[in-house]
Design a protein around this motif. Structure first.
Motif, PDB file in Angstrom:
ATOM      1  N   LEU A   1       0.837  -1.195   0.000  1.00  0.00           N
ATOM      2  CA  LEU A   1       0.000   0.000   0.000  1.00  0.00           C
ATOM      3  C   LEU A   1       0.877   1.252   0.000  1.00  0.00           C
ATOM      4  CD1 LEU A   1      -2.621  -1.062   2.692  1.00  0.00           C
ATOM      5  CD2 LEU A   1      -2.674  -1.453   0.237  1.00  0.00           C
ATOM      6  N   GLY A   2       0.638   2.143  -0.932  1.00  0.00           N
ATOM      7  CA  GLY A   2       1.343   3.417  -0.961  1.00  0.00           C
ATOM      8  C   GLY A   2       0.560   4.444  -0.164  1.00  0.00           C
ATOM      9  N   LEU A   3       0.998   4.727   1.056  1.00  0.00           N
ATOM     10  CA  LEU A   3       0.269   5.646   1.931  1.00  0.00           C
ATOM     11  C   LEU A   3       0.923   7.032   1.910  1.00  0.00           C
ATOM     12  CD1 LEU A   3      -0.318   3.392   5.066  1.00  0.00           C
ATOM     13  CD2 LEU A   3      -1.828   3.747   3.116  1.00  0.00           C
ATOM     14  N   LYS A   4       0.168   8.047   1.513  1.00  0.00           N
ATOM     15  CA  LYS A   4       0.750   9.391   1.496  1.00  0.00           C
ATOM     16  C   LYS A   4       1.031   9.886   2.913  1.00  0.00           C
ATOM     17  CE  LYS A   4      -3.311  12.434   1.468  1.00  0.00           C
ATOM     18  NZ  LYS A   4      -4.022  13.482   0.723  1.00  0.00           N
ATOM     19  N   THR A   5       0.366   9.277   3.906  1.00  0.00           N
ATOM     20  CA  THR A   5       0.610   9.668   5.297  1.00  0.00           C
ATOM     21  C   THR A   5       2.071   9.460   5.676  1.00  0.00           C
ATOM     22  OG1 THR A   5      -1.632   8.988   5.815  1.00  0.00           O
ATOM     23  CG2 THR A   5      -0.164   9.343   7.676  1.00  0.00           C
ATOM     24  N   LEU A   6       2.704   8.429   5.140  1.00  0.00           N
ATOM     25  CA  LEU A   6       4.117   8.192   5.434  1.00  0.00           C
ATOM     26  C   LEU A   6       4.965   9.340   4.894  1.00  0.00           C
ATOM     27  CD1 LEU A   6       4.342   4.363   4.661  1.00  0.00           C
ATOM     28  CD2 LEU A   6       4.054   5.486   6.872  1.00  0.00           C
ATOM     29  N   THR A   7       4.555   9.898   3.761  1.00  0.00           N
ATOM     30  CA  THR A   7       5.272  11.045   3.207  1.00  0.00           C
ATOM     31  C   THR A   7       5.027  12.285   4.068  1.00  0.00           C
ATOM     32  OG1 THR A   7       4.919  10.079   1.027  1.00  0.00           O
ATOM     33  CG2 THR A   7       5.712  12.342   1.085  1.00  0.00           C
ATOM     34  N   VAL A   8       3.802  12.443   4.589  1.00  0.00           N
ATOM     35  CA  VAL A   8       3.507  13.553   5.510  1.00  0.00           C
ATOM     36  C   VAL A   8       4.457  13.481   6.703  1.00  0.00           C
ATOM     37  CG1 VAL A   8       1.815  14.496   7.130  1.00  0.00           C
ATOM     38  CG2 VAL A   8       1.086  13.828   4.840  1.00  0.00           C
ATOM     39  N   LEU A   9       4.583  12.289   7.293  1.00  0.00           N
ATOM     40  CA  LEU A   9       5.469  12.117   8.446  1.00  0.00           C
ATOM     41  C   LEU A   9       6.925  12.408   8.070  1.00  0.00           C
ATOM     42  CD1 LEU A   9       3.917   8.852   9.944  1.00  0.00           C
ATOM     43  CD2 LEU A   9       3.898  11.107  11.014  1.00  0.00           C
ATOM     44  N   ASP A  10       7.326  11.988   6.889  1.00  0.00           N
ATOM     45  CA  ASP A  10       8.707  12.203   6.451  1.00  0.00           C
ATOM     46  C   ASP A  10       8.992  13.690   6.249  1.00  0.00           C
ATOM     47  OD1 ASP A  10      11.252  10.982   5.611  1.00  0.00           O
ATOM     48  OD2 ASP A  10      10.766  11.863   3.676  1.00  0.00           O
ATOM     49  N   ARG A  11       8.035  14.399   5.638  1.00  0.00           N
ATOM     50  CA  ARG A  11       8.240  15.843   5.421  1.00  0.00           C
ATOM     51  C   ARG A  11       8.237  16.593   6.746  1.00  0.00           C
ATOM     52  NH1 ARG A  11       5.134  17.161  -0.330  1.00  0.00           N
ATOM     53  NH2 ARG A  11       6.315  15.587  -1.480  1.00  0.00           N
ATOM     54  N   ALA A  12       7.352  16.187   7.643  1.00  0.00           N
ATOM     55  CA  ALA A  12       7.310  16.827   8.960  1.00  0.00           C
ATOM     56  C   ALA A  12       8.644  16.629   9.683  1.00  0.00           C
ATOM     57  CB  ALA A  12       6.160  16.254   9.787  1.00  0.00           C
ATOM     58  N   ARG A  13       9.215  15.422   9.559  1.00  0.00           N
ATOM     59  CA  ARG A  13      10.520  15.167  10.181  1.00  0.00           C
ATOM     60  C   ARG A  13      11.569  16.142   9.626  1.00  0.00           C
ATOM     61  NH1 ARG A  13      12.557  10.092  11.788  1.00  0.00           N
ATOM     62  NH2 ARG A  13      11.306   9.032  10.211  1.00  0.00           N
ATOM     63  N   GLY A  14      11.500  16.394   8.297  1.00  0.00           N
ATOM     64  CA  GLY A  14      12.441  17.336   7.673  1.00  0.00           C
ATOM     65  C   GLY A  14      12.308  18.735   8.257  1.00  0.00           C
ATOM     66  N   TYR A  15      11.063  19.207   8.443  1.00  0.00           N
ATOM     67  CA  TYR A  15      10.856  20.527   9.054  1.00  0.00           C
ATOM     68  C   TYR A  15      11.407  20.550  10.483  1.00  0.00           C
ATOM     69  CZ  TYR A  15       7.318  21.151   5.324  1.00  0.00           C
ATOM     70  OH  TYR A  15       6.650  21.240   4.117  1.00  0.00           O
ATOM     71  N   LEU A  16      11.137  19.468  11.240  1.00  0.00           N
ATOM     72  CA  LEU A  16      11.560  19.410  12.643  1.00  0.00           C
ATOM     73  C   LEU A  16      13.082  19.348  12.766  1.00  0.00           C
ATOM     74  CD1 LEU A  16       8.834  16.925  13.892  1.00  0.00           C
ATOM     75  CD2 LEU A  16       9.106  19.272  14.698  1.00  0.00           C
ATOM     76  N   GLU A  17      13.725  18.671  11.825  1.00  0.00           N
ATOM     77  CA  GLU A  17      15.188  18.565  11.869  1.00  0.00           C
ATOM     78  C   GLU A  17      15.851  19.930  11.775  1.00  0.00           C
ATOM     79  OE1 GLU A  17      16.190  15.858   8.746  1.00  0.00           O
ATOM     80  OE2 GLU A  17      16.126  14.089  10.058  1.00  0.00           O
ATOM     81  N   ARG A  18      15.228  20.844  11.016  1.00  0.00           N
ATOM     82  CA  ARG A  18      15.823  22.175  10.826  1.00  0.00           C
ATOM     83  C   ARG A  18      15.926  22.935  12.141  1.00  0.00           C
ATOM     84  NH1 ARG A  18      12.620  23.561   5.660  1.00  0.00           N
ATOM     85  NH2 ARG A  18      11.654  25.149   6.962  1.00  0.00           N
ATOM     86  N   ARG A  19      15.068  22.640  13.104  1.00  0.00           N
ATOM     87  CA  ARG A  19      15.169  23.336  14.397  1.00  0.00           C
ATOM     88  C   ARG A  19      15.557  22.367  15.521  1.00  0.00           C
ATOM     89  NH1 ARG A  19      10.288  23.453  17.550  1.00  0.00           N
ATOM     90  NH2 ARG A  19       8.553  22.393  16.553  1.00  0.00           N
ATOM     91  N   GLY A  20      16.143  21.240  15.115  1.00  0.00           N
ATOM     92  CA  GLY A  20      16.678  20.309  16.094  1.00  0.00           C
ATOM     93  C   GLY A  20      15.641  19.623  16.941  1.00  0.00           C
ATOM     94  N   ALA A  21      14.441  19.411  16.398  1.00  0.00           N
ATOM     95  CA  ALA A  21      13.360  18.802  17.191  1.00  0.00           C
ATOM     96  C   ALA A  21      12.842  17.512  16.568  1.00  0.00           C
ATOM     97  CB  ALA A  21      12.208  19.802  17.344  1.00  0.00           C
ATOM     98  N   ALA A  22      13.625  16.896  15.673  1.00  0.00           N
ATOM     99  CA  ALA A  22      13.159  15.686  14.984  1.00  0.00           C
ATOM    100  C   ALA A  22      13.006  14.529  15.960  1.00  0.00           C
ATOM    101  CB  ALA A  22      14.131  15.310  13.872  1.00  0.00           C
TER     102      ALA A  22
END
Length: 627
Positions: A36-57
């Motif tokens: 199953l290709g779940l776009k939710t996994l991509t949502v989580l991955d992109r959110a991790r990218g945003y969080l990494e920028r401020r050291g909160a991943a």
């Protein structure tokens, strides 16, 4: 594959496919897997990218599964965008179930399907002690404790057969399959096998037969627990993200629905409820995709340039590349001199202008839209000159002598500005057409939706509300065939949906057209934490504005006021009907010896948002005041 099944080559793929469907590939000797290709996994991955920028991943798989904020979010039903939990029915069920563990989320996902759905209320009543838990047989308590005696999972069916009737694991799997397919002859065989095995364990035939029938009833609906648990974990992870890091949650969610303006509007309204600012697109700050900005520990979502209608994501990636290479754009001509007109065409320029993306470098949106042909011709000429590597003969300040002079035009104000923004963005982003009318509406005892919801939850039922009609969906009643309608309204504090029954719809249909500003009388019903609105009556807002009790004072400065500009704006709003409209007076301050004079202006005027917005932008106007 070539040995066991016939194959065919899909011209759109490099992978050969079986000519047998999923029902026949297994008897042919293959094992079937679902990926199953779940776009939710991509949502989580992109959110991790945003969080990494401020050291909160965070590592999603090591989140604490007892996080109180996540379960509070779910119990409130505020789960728009949370995997598997965002439908209205699911949110209603969440409020009733009040999940407190990953096991209960797993059970909910498994129960909320046709068939087992009828057992949801039984599960909830047993959970909260309102009904007695029935384990069918004392030996099954361990299997059914987690689900309060309700058979939910295929694994439970298999375990019941093992414990009660002595099935082996292989036999139990055959039983599960037989119950799912409901083939009579196979079920008859399995019933005899089950009853016989149970008798060997001293279970009476009458009891084992009734248990088999009950198990068979729910086995047909039974969900695979390992599948449901994997889904529940993703539901928990997205719920945790929304409850604990809402800025990154909304940016990532909106990114995955970049081209779906209806879904973006839903996320925008939800972000307001979570106090997450969504900043309007800005050519010097926004990215092609949705992004996150943090200033002084306050986060905001940066609206994507690529989400503006008729603009295109790839074109905006080009713009961002130009900006990152050569620095911020100084003005509209600097922008046109640096971008490639093959990427940023006239439609894109118009879309960006209407959405307000150029406001930081050229705030007159109307000027850009009406003279887009001139601007694009300049952009193309600069690009052509750049392509031919010609160097201007003029140096220094004369290098931009060819820049066109734009005709002076009055900028859009108020609702006119927002209507163009609506056409480009899909919803109101930088303001609302009724913003200028707030005080007048309050005088008419209008309740905005942000106030109406808590009032309805505390028992209030009747409200006078107001809004711009966003959409109207008419449907026919299955019982009578009569038309009713769901109408979505937008007011300065949010959006609300209102159901107009057939009789009320017949009376109000002409008023309820998309784009119309409407006063609406509603009844509210609050149940299980959800407030629903029912329309009793609706009328055009002009009827309010024609009320003789409404007047307007325009406070102006004597030094900077422009009488002709004020006169031109008022003339456009003069009421032609006798006795209709409101009175207007000027409050002139800054005269000799600090005097202030009130001058009553003859005639009556439509005191709508368009006039108020136009007056506020006139030179010398300090403020407007309802009289």
């Amino acid at each position: 594959l070539t040995e066991l099944v016939p194959l065919y080559q899909d011209p759109r793929s490099t992978i050969p496919a079986s000519q047998f469907n999923m029902k026949w590939v297994e008897p042919a000797g293959l094992v079937k897997f679902d990926f199953l290709g779940l776009k939710t996994l991509t949502v989580l991955d992109r959110a991790r990218g945003y969080l990494e920028r401020r050291g909160a991943a965070r590592d999603w798989n090591s989140l604490p599964l007892d996080d109180a904020r996540t379960y509070e979010l779910m119990a409130s039903g505020q789960t728009v965008g949370v995997f598997q939990l965002e439908s209205q029915g699911m949110r209603d069920t969440l409020r009733k179930m009040r999940c407190g563990s990953i096991e209960e989320i797993t059970a909910l996902i498994s129960l909320y399907r046709p068939g087992p759905m009828e057992m949801i209320d039984t599960y909830i009543d047993r959970k909260f002690g309102r009904a007695e838990v029935d384990y069918l047989h004392p030996s099954l308590k361990e299997v059914l404790t987690e689900t309060y005696g309700v058979i939910i999972y295929q694994e439970q069916v298999m375990k019941i057969a093992q414990i009660l009737a002595g099935y082996s694991l292989g036999e139990a799997d055959l039983l599960r399959r037989a119950m799912g397919k409901k083939k009579k002859e196979e079920m008859d065989f399995q019933r005899l096998r089950f009853v016989k095995g149970a008798a060997e364990k001293a279970v009476p035939e009458a009891q084992s037969g009734s248990i088999f029938d009950l198990v068979a009833k729910f086995a047909g609906y039974g969900f695979n627990k390992s599948h449901a648990a994997a889904y529940a974990l993703i539901s928990f992870q997205t719920g945790w993200l929304k409850a604990n890091q809402p800025v990154e949650f909304f940016a990532a969610s909106m990114s995955l629905d970049l081209s779906n303006t209806d879904k973006l509007a839903v996320f925008y309204q939800d972000a307001k409820r979570f106090d997450v600012p969504v900043l309007a697109p800005d050519i010097n700050r926004s990215s092609a995709d949705f992004d996150v900005a943090w200033d002084d520990d306050k986060g905001a979502v940066l609206y994507a340039l690529g989400a503006i209608r008729n603009v295109g994501l790839e074109a905006m990636k080009h713009v961002i590349e130009v900006r990152e290479t050569g620095g911020r754009f100084a003005d509209i001509f600097d922008f046109l001199e640096r971008v490639d007109p093959r990427s940023v065409n006239k439609r894109a320029l118009e879309g960006l202008a209407k959405a307000g993306a150029f406001d930081s470098i050229h705030p007159n949106r109307r000027q850009l839209l009406e003279q887009a042909d001139v601007l694009m011709a300049y952009c193309q000429s600069v690009a052509a000159e750049r392509a031919s590597s010609q160097v201007s003969l003029f140096g220094g300040d004369q290098a931009h002598a060819a820049r066109p002079r734009l005709k002076s035009v009055e900028p859009w104000v108020g609702p006119e500005r927002l209507d163009h923004e609506l056409s480009a963005v899909g919803f109101y982003l930088s303001g609302h057409p009724l913003d200028e009318m707030t005080s007048a509406l309050k005088r008419k005892r209008v309740t905005f939706v942000a106030e109406a919801i808590p009032l309805a939850e505390s028992g209030h039922e009747a409200f006078q509300m107001a809004g711009v009609v966003r959409r109207k969906q008419e449907r026919a009643s299955a019982r009578t065939g009569e038309k009713f309608a769901f109408v979505t309204f937008s007011d300065p504090t949010g959006e609300f949906e209102c159901l107009f029954p057939p009789e009320q719809l017949r009376k109000c249909r002409e008023v309820l057209e998309p784009g119309a500003s409407v006063m609406v009388r509603v009844r509210a019903k609050s149940s299980e934490g959800e407030v629903r609105f029912f329309g009793d009556d609706a009328s055009q807002m002009d009827n309010l504005l024609d009320d003789a009790n409404i007047g307007l004072r325009i406070h102006v400065s004597a030094r900077s006021a422009d009488a002709e500009a004020l006169k031109a704006r008022l003339e456009r709003a003069r009421s032609g009907a006798i006795g209709k409209g409101g009175e207007v007076s000027l409050m002139i301050a800054g005269l000799e010896q600090g005097r202030e004079v009130e001058v009553k202006i003859p005639g009556r005027y439509r005191l709508d948002g368009a006039l108020r917005g136009a007056l506020k932008s006139a030179p010398g106007v300090v403020m407007l005041e309802d009289a």
